[in-house]
Design an enzyme around this catalytic site. Structure first.
Site, PDB file in Angstrom:
ATOM      1  N   GLU A   1       0.723  -1.250   0.100  1.00 41.39           N
ATOM      2  CA  GLU A   1      -0.075   0.008   0.077  1.00 41.39           C
ATOM      3  C   GLU A   1       0.778   1.257  -0.063  1.00 41.39           C
ATOM      4  O   GLU A   1       2.158   1.232   0.419  1.00 41.39           O
ATOM      5  CB  GLU A   1      -1.092   0.074   1.259  1.00 41.39           C
ATOM      6  CG  GLU A   1      -2.258  -1.054   1.334  1.00 41.39           C
ATOM      7  CD  GLU A   1      -2.815  -0.581   2.592  1.00 41.39           C
ATOM      8  OE1 GLU A   1      -2.816   0.551   3.106  1.00 41.39           O
ATOM      9  OE2 GLU A   1      -3.867  -1.437   2.638  1.00 41.39           O
TER      10      GLU A   1
ATOM     11  N   ASP B   1     -28.326  10.993 -25.706  1.00 42.93           N
ATOM     12  CA  ASP B   1     -27.711  11.058 -24.693  1.00 42.93           C
ATOM     13  C   ASP B   1     -26.938  12.412 -25.294  1.00 42.93           C
ATOM     14  O   ASP B   1     -25.596  12.671 -24.841  1.00 42.93           O
ATOM     15  CB  ASP B   1     -26.564  10.149 -24.654  1.00 42.93           C
ATOM     16  CG  ASP B   1     -27.118   8.845 -23.934  1.00 42.93           C
ATOM     17  OD1 ASP B   1     -27.883   8.952 -23.092  1.00 42.93           O
ATOM     18  OD2 ASP B   1     -26.659   7.669 -24.444  1.00 42.93           O
TER      19      ASP B   1
ATOM     20  N   HIS C   1     -26.433   8.474 -17.563  1.00 44.64           N
ATOM     21  CA  HIS C   1     -25.795   7.467 -18.604  1.00 44.64           C
ATOM     22  C   HIS C   1     -24.534   7.282 -18.015  1.00 44.64           C
ATOM     23  O   HIS C   1     -23.968   7.870 -17.540  1.00 44.64           O
ATOM     24  CB  HIS C   1     -25.576   8.127 -19.767  1.00 44.64           C
ATOM     25  CG  HIS C   1     -24.946   7.689 -20.892  1.00 44.64           C
ATOM     26  ND1 HIS C   1     -25.618   6.398 -21.498  1.00 44.64           N
ATOM     27  CD2 HIS C   1     -23.478   7.564 -21.592  1.00 44.64           C
ATOM     28  CE1 HIS C   1     -24.807   5.928 -22.620  1.00 44.64           C
ATOM     29  NE2 HIS C   1     -23.635   6.586 -22.632  1.00 44.64           N
TER      30      HIS C   1
ATOM     31  N   ASN D   1     -31.965  12.162 -17.489  1.00 46.78           N
ATOM     32  CA  ASN D   1     -31.503  10.725 -17.683  1.00 46.78           C
ATOM     33  C   ASN D   1     -30.047  10.718 -17.116  1.00 46.78           C
ATOM     34  O   ASN D   1     -29.466  11.652 -16.961  1.00 46.78           O
ATOM     35  CB  ASN D   1     -31.707  10.390 -18.942  1.00 46.78           C
ATOM     36  CG  ASN D   1     -31.066   8.977 -19.214  1.00 46.78           C
ATOM     37  OD1 ASN D   1     -31.619   8.304 -18.563  1.00 46.78           O
ATOM     38  ND2 ASN D   1     -30.299   8.736 -20.297  1.00 46.78           N
TER      39      ASN D   1
ATOM     40  N   SER E   1     -23.007  10.412 -16.227  1.00 49.23           N
ATOM     41  CA  SER E   1     -23.536  11.606 -16.421  1.00 49.23           C
ATOM     42  C   SER E   1     -24.886  11.673 -16.420  1.00 49.23           C
ATOM     43  O   SER E   1     -25.686  11.104 -16.816  1.00 49.23           O
ATOM     44  CB  SER E   1     -23.097  11.939 -17.960  1.00 49.23           C
ATOM     45  OG  SER E   1     -21.678  11.827 -18.316  1.00 49.23           O
TER      46      SER E   1
END
Length: 1396
Positions: free
Chosen positions: A192, A1339, A1303, A1301, A1330
């Site tokens: 890490e 879109d 997307h 909407n 988005s």
């Protein structure tokens, strides 16, 4: 029903749990398997039983036979092995503890890390490996500090190595994977990134869907005091940890704990039990170090000591899934501290069976409890040791400091052979607690849940505590001319009292350079302070100047008071040695600018040259007209060259050292010493010597012609000794060139003369002395300094093309140095033969390139720094009879982060000058000259010239000369193209005109306000936090100024008040001046007030700039927090007798300032001066028109086709009253009758409607039916959430600007179906989602909100899809809220209109 509880485990954690359960009236018996001596005696409700906790079948049988009704599991091993699953299924018992699948969160580090990535939980960067060679390759090549190595499996809390170097990390990989130090747990390792900051433990109850946090605690892992020694299971813990605010805890709850529990549920592993998150509080926010699937030890002992409620109902509620019905409650008016007593030899081998005494005396108070861990009861009834961590003593008190003291004292009463414990548990946090116990601050009644400065990582109170801590250190440096009192706006120095009223001034500004990273990493904080002062004061000797006073600039990501105090202690003691006063400084806490507690320091010393010496020239030619003062000290052929040698490295040498270490990937701490033992780090980090007391008398008596410090290379320094026609010849055999230089030459493959050209080669300073004065000088130096002074050569004639610099015996001396180094530490040379490595040469300084910018500033009497010589200022040009110097230092703070992000750096230099010179006005001083320290991560900072020009412009506005700039490249502290600025200003005032005049101030005096130009340069960490919380950007349009970005508005430079205010001060009608800087209105004005008077301001009497109303609104900041963080429109305040009010206002207006009377002085109501601000709320609210809140919630309809996970996110957000959402979901329509989202809506009480698309002849008819349904239910906004139908243009046009909407890509990339496939095929490294308005083009509508996620090598569509879903559930509610609240709407041409 009375509960009979089986508690699995044997440690201190189990004793604490049994103790707390035994207090429950619902519990009749607690049986602990196998338990310890603490659970074996002293409580009739608690007893032990010998069970094989690995044999689940026998445990189940025993539970049935003994009527056990509830099981609680303490340790992780049985949980990971599935004990909860087995007992629940085969014994029908309620078990508190996660299933084996859920316990993977601890049992499998690799699973845990990948789980965090899948669910967007903040953690360190990492990779998992089954091949040790690949793990080491990653460690060596990672672009971050990949230094934390973890065994992936269970290792009893000990399978983690935090390495200090890549070599140590690779060794840890070998130990874990090859040598099987942790058995099968180490078959996979996780490597890490090393995170930095304070660690904190968060324990939370979970019922699988709900969580309840326990108070934060802090474990102390290291074995020894001061966090030294190896890691252990834990040597003590405090609770609650005071370094977290309520808002930060809420963020941890939502962003980490709840995400984890919900994520486990999504992956089919309902998490029931306690979830333990080990967090690092980094400058970028909390990040998960690790998860544990059980109560922590020793945190549990301290946490449960504060539990007020009955533990049993909470455990049962977790198991039944009803945690909200029985949440735990804690007594947060108290603090608890636990101190662990351990066996000698732990965490290695140790003796067992040692008798323990003193237990009863340790627990004699009700506020003390001794919890047993590694103990057992003998047949004779004696308590003996049986483990490494033996006992934990916990004390409670209303004060954390008192609880720590009690626990430590009680631990000391317990005795067994070789017992030991840490005596510093929690002590580092006590200083930060002091401000919490202070008196209530004024105006706190209006406090809200809004943001505070401390939420942004800056605590003003911590800075105030540091000032109190270092005041005594500064006081010990007082000298003639200065009392060295800290706390004013600037440091004051009376030249007349030390005989320098007619002297010429000089100064030097320096940083510690690349040495700082190595010194800090070794804990040499004191030496850093010494180094800084020594560099500055020794450089003044080149001008024959006496150092008068010193100021420092200290900048850090997170203030560590103990570290800062050590640095200042070093400065103070070096100042005493140099005979100068420490009169001021600036401490800047800048989260995000520096990583964690990393810091940088710079300083300026001011000195004086008596008039008799100021005309002396160190270079010149003897003329025919006889001997003069100047020609007496001219350098001549035959003059001796004396070297003052050093055992360590000079600051410039660390550039070469760092290049070598970087090229070979070496750690300084891992290299052997070359002088007989120890490490190379200890040898090269020794501080330099102060030469003032030894060399200055010789310079002032003219026994030394010239003095030069070796601040660059020895060859360059030698060149400074000669003028045309002269040269210098030295013999390298005349002084000791330490073996470190031979080693560096070998590693860098440098020829001897090349080494002399880029390093000091063991010489700290050079002196030119007349041959007849050499014996006197050498004798004097031998009496006063420990460093050897050696005559190493002489000045010679060097006509024509002859070499000016000749270094004899360079090759044999460097070769001998190399051989000694090899004899002392041959392993240090291993890499030379193994690796073909190019070591870059040391980059030349860039300061000379900036001299033309400095030269654009003019001030009579000022001479800028040139050719390495300190700048100068002729006091005689001022015409002052009793000149008093006033000096200040400041920085620009995290305002720089905005400038850097926008690549607009032209004004931050003005800010720097303004912050410094405005402070000088508080003493009535006229700024004379200014110096600047600029540090960055690269040698070729792109904006260097732009920033420097800004400083020059600021100096021009202030009427002072820009005389010096120090530029440092520190790539280990600053990222590339990240930089910080520290400024130092010097002004002068006639002694009789010094301000303030507190004896003349009285109630009725008026306060005249000077308007600010904006935020100026304080409070920007909080500004940035507000931008972050509201998910804004600095490059978005400004909400209060047209045609500029928000960032440009915020970068408006700080107003410089010098030319406006000085005429008013010279009129004699001003009693005081307060610069409104860090601490805002309420903490700056009192700095100039006498006891007995307060300041009363009326915010309606000045113009409140809209930026302050905007900040308060978006940060929900209380009035008090606004007044103590920001200037709120007032850049400064003058205190004037009411009879001169009009006169001063007139003078100010004549000099171009629009001012007004903003308040008055009033009779004080207390011992300390305070400030009240009337009508602040009204002024803030009227300064910026708040967005109109909707009169009612917008009615939202959601169209779905599937399971409805995004629908659920919208429901959760809008129905959470805490969000006060402007949207309400009234209708859910699905085209699929069995869509899972319908069930979600019905459970939430939302009306649902199924409109099957197959029943309609065309898309248009279906769309019309959907439209009619929406209209019927008076829907105003529509959200598409997994709606698998393409809508017609007619429908889309009807709902233009009212339909959203989501997307699964970062539009406009990857439109349409299969977005994840396209993203993976394109090989992008980032994707996301988005939220956009729906347009006819698929879109193609205006984007309202986007969230991003990384795309990892080897990702599949499924993995990427799951990762994107986690941010979809953030993005969609955020976008809906923006549209529903009216903050965003769709304008013409498919463009967004933002109503901020």
């Amino acid at each position: 029903m009375s509960e009979k509880v089986l508690l699995i485990g044997s440690g201190g954690r189990e004793h604490a749990l049994a103790w707390k359960l035994s207090q429950s009236p619902l519990v009749s018996k607690v049986v602990v398997a196998p338990g310890n001596a603490g659970t074996a005696c002293g409580n009739t409700k608690i007893s032990n039983v010998e069970l094989d906790i690995k044999d689940f079948a026998s445990i189940a049988q025993w539970c049935t036979a003994n009527s056990i009704t509830f099981v609680m599991v303490g340790p992780e091993d049985p949980l990971a092995a599935g004990i909860a699953d087995y007992l629940s299924k085969n014994a029908d018992l309620p078990v508190f503890g996660p299933s084996a699948k859920a316990a993977q969160i601890e049992a499998d580090k690799s699973f845990s890390k990948h789980f965090m990535v899948r669910h967007n939980i903040p953690t360190a960067r990492f990779e998992s490996f089954k091949d040790p060679d690949l793990a080491c390759k990653y460690i060596q090549e990672a672009d971050h500090k990949a230094l934390v190595v973890k065994a992936s499996g269970l290792a009893a809390g000990k399978g983690v190595v935090v390495a200090s170097s890549t070599e140590e990390a690779c060794e840890a990989v070998k130990t874990i994977m090859t040598e099987k130090a942790f058995g099968t747990a180490g078959e996979t390792v996780v490597v890490e990134e090393l995170l930095e900051g304070p660690e904190v433990s968060i324990l939370a109850f979970s019922d699988g869907k709900n969580v309840s946090l326990m108070p934060p605690s802090q474990d102390h892992k290291r074995l020894l005091d001061n966090d030294q020694g190896p890691n252990t299971g834990g040597m003590g813990a405090i609770c609650p940890y005071p370094g977290l605010t309520e808002s930060q805890l809420e963020r941890i709850k939502t962003d980490i704990i709840e995400k984890t529990v919900h994520g486990m549920a999504q992956e089919g592993a309902r998490y029931v039990g306690v979830l333990y998150a080990g967090l690092m509080l980094t400058a970028d926010g909390p990040k998960v170090l690790e998860f544990n699937c059980r109560f922590g030890d020793p945190e549990t002992q301290s946490v449960l000591s504060l539990l007020e409620s009955d533990l049993m109902p909470t455990l049962k509620a977790c198991v039944s899934g009803n945690l909200p019905l029985s949440p735990p409650t804690f007594d947060l008016s108290q603090a608890a501290a636990g101190v662990v007593l351990a066996s000698g030899g732990y965490p290695g081998s140790y003796k067992k069976g040692l008798e323990i005494s003193g237990l009863s005396s340790a627990a004699e108070s009700k506020s003390l409890q001794v919890f047993h861990a590694g103990t057992k009861l003998t047949s004779e009834g004696k308590v003996v040791t049986s483990g490494g961590r033996v006992l934990c003593v916990v004390a409670r008190d209303s004060s954390l400091a008192a609880a720590i003291e009690k626990a430590t004292e009680a631990a000391a009463k317990i005795h067994f052979e070789m017992a030991f414990f840490r005596r510093d548990i929690g002590r580092k946090t006590c200083a930060s607690l002091q401000h919490l116990n202070s008196n209530q601050r004024p105006d706190r009644a209006d406090s809200s849940d809004g943001l505070k400065y401390e939420d942004a990582g800056v605590d003003i109170s911590e800075g105030n505590l540091l000032v109190q801590a270092i005041k005594p250190l500064a006081k010990m440096t007082r000298r003639a001319g200065c009392d060295a009192d800290l706390g004013g706006f600037g440091g004051v120095f009376d030249l007349g009292t030390c005989g320098h009223a007619r002297s010429k001034l000089t100064c030097r500004t320096r940083g510690v350079g690349r040495k700082i990273q190595y010194a800090a990493s070794c804990g040499h904080h004191y030496n850093i302070g010494v180094d800084l002062v020594v560099q500055c004061v020794n450089d003044l000797l080149t001008s024959r100047a006496e150092p008068l006073y010193f100021l420092d600039y200290y900048a850090t990501g997170k203030l560590d008071i103990l570290v800062a105090e050590e640095v200042v202690r070093g400065m103070a003691e070096a100042c005493v040695e140099a005979g100068c006063a420490l009169i001021g400084g600036e401490t800047a806490e800048m989260p995000g600018m520096y990583a964690g507690k990393d810091y940088d320091v710079a300083g300026m010393v001011v000195g004086a040259v008596p008039t008799a010496l100021s005309s002396v020239s160190a270079k010149g030619n003897a003329g025919a007209g006889g001997v003069t003062e100047e020609t007496d000290l001219s350098t001549r052929s035959g003059d001796a060259v004396i070297a003052l040698t050093s055992s360590g490295l000079q600051h410039h040498d660390f550039d070469l050292l760092e290049n070598i270490l970087t090229a070979y990937d070496l750690s300084l701490n891992s290299l052997q010493g070359l002088n007989g033992g120890g490490t190379l780090a200890e040898e090269v980090l020794s501080p330099p010597t102060v030469y003032v007391k030894s060399v200055l008398p010789l310079l002032q008596s003219r026994k030394i012609k010239q003095f030069e410090t070796v601040g660059c290379s020895l060859a360059q320094c030698l060149s400074l000794l000669v003028s045309p026609g002269l040269g210098v010849k030295v013999d390298a055999g005349q002084w000791h060139v330490g073996p470190v230089f031979g080693w560096m030459a070998a590693m860098a493959k440098l020829k001897p003369l090349e080494l002399f050209g880029i390093s000091s080669c063991g010489v700290a300073a050079l002196l030119v002395v007349d041959p007849q004065n050499v014996p006197f000088v050498m004798k004097s130096l031998a009496e006063t300094i420990t460093d050897q002074a050696k005559v190493i050569g002489h000045i010679m004639t060097a006509a024509g093309d002859a070499d000016q610099i000749i270094i004899e015996r360079a090759e044999p001396i460097i070769d001998a140095s190399r051989k000694i180094a090899f004899q002392e530490a041959p392993s240090n040379f291993d890499f030379v033969s193994q690796v073909e490595c190019y070591v870059p040469s040391v980059s030349p300084t860039t300061q000379a390139d900036l001299s033309h910018i400095l030269a654009t500033t003019h001030r009579p009497g000022a001479v800028i720094s040139s050719n390495g010589k300190p700048p100068a200022f002729d006091l005689s040009t001022l015409g002052l009879s009793q000149p008093v110097l006033v000096s200040g230092t400041d920085g620009v703070g995290t305002k720089l982060k905005i400038a850097e992000s926008l690549h607009q750096n032209s004004t931050v230099g003005i800010d720097l000058v303004a912050m410094c010179v405005n402070d000088l006005l508080a003493s009535g001083a006229d700024p004379l000259f200014f110096t600047c320290y600029l540090a960055s991560g690269s040698n070729d900072l792109e904006c260097l010239s732009e920033v420097t020009q800004g400083v020059a412009k600021g100096c021009e506005k202030a009427g002072c000369a820009f005389v010096e700039q120090q530029v440092s490249a520190l790539p280990s502290i600053y990222s590339r193209n990240v930089y910080d600025l520290g400024g130092f200003s010097v002004g002068a005032v006639e002694k009789s005109c010094i301000l303030p005049n507190p004896s003349q101030m009285k109630p009725g005096d008026v306060l005249i306000g000077l308007p600010s130009s904006g935020i100026h340069s304080n409070g920007f960490s909080l500004v940035r936090r507000i931008i972050e919380v509201n998910k804004m950007r600095f490059d978005m349009p400004s909400p209060f100024t047209p045609n500029v970005t928000l960032g440009q508005d915020l970068l408006t430079p700080t107003e410089i008040y010098v030319k406006a205010v000085l005429p008013a001060m010279r009129s004699g009608k001003v009693k005081g001046f307060a610069h409104i800087t860090g601490g805002g209105l309420v903490e700056n004005i009192p700095r100039v007030l006498p006891p007995g008077v307060d300041a009363a301001l009326d915010a309606k009497k000045w113009t409140m700039l809209p930026v302050f109303g905007w900040l308060q609104h978006h940060g929900k900041i209380s009035n008090y927090e606004m007044s103590r963080t920001f200037n709120c429109g007032l850049g400064a305040v003058l205190i004037v007798d009411s009879q001169y009010e009009r006169d001063v206002l007139h003078i100010l207006s004549e000099n171009g300032n629009t001012t007004s009377t903003v308040g008055s002085l009033v009779q004080s109501k207390g011992h300390e001066a305070t400030v009240t601000v009337a009508n602040l709320m009204e002024a803030l609210e009227s300064s910026w028109p708040r967005p109109k809140l909707p009169e009612r919630k917008k009615r939202v309809g959601v169209l779905i086709s599937g399971s409805g996970t995004n629908l659920q996110a919208l429901i959760d957000y809008t129905q959470n009253r805490a969000n006060n959402s402007a949207a309400e979901i009234m209708l859910v329509i699905s085209n699929v009758a069995k869509a899972g989202g319908l069930v979600r809506a019905q459970k939430a009480g939302i009306h649902t409607k199924v409109i099957g698309h197959k029943k309609f002849k065309s898309r248009a008819e279906f769309d019309a039916a959907v439209h009619d349904c929406l209209v019927e239910h008076k829907i105003e906004l529509v959200c598409l959430a997994g709606f698998m139908r393409i809508l017609t243009g007619e429908f889309t046009n009807k709902w233009t600007g009212r339909m959203l909407n989501i997307h699964p890509s970062l539009l406009p990339s990857f439109k349409g179906a299969h977005a994840h496939n396209m993203a993976l095929e394109a090989g992008v490294r980032i994707s996301g989602c988005s939220v956009h308005f729906v347009a006819e083009e698929v879109d193609g509508g205006a984007i309202v909100w986007q969230e991003s996620v990384p795309v990892f090598p080897g990702d599949t569509v499924e993995l990427l899809s799951e990762r994107v879903k986690t941010v979809e559930h953030v993005a969609y509610p955020s976008a809906l809220e923006l549209v529903a609240s009216g903050r965003v709407e769709l304008g013409d041409s498919n463009k967004l209109v933002w109503n901020w």
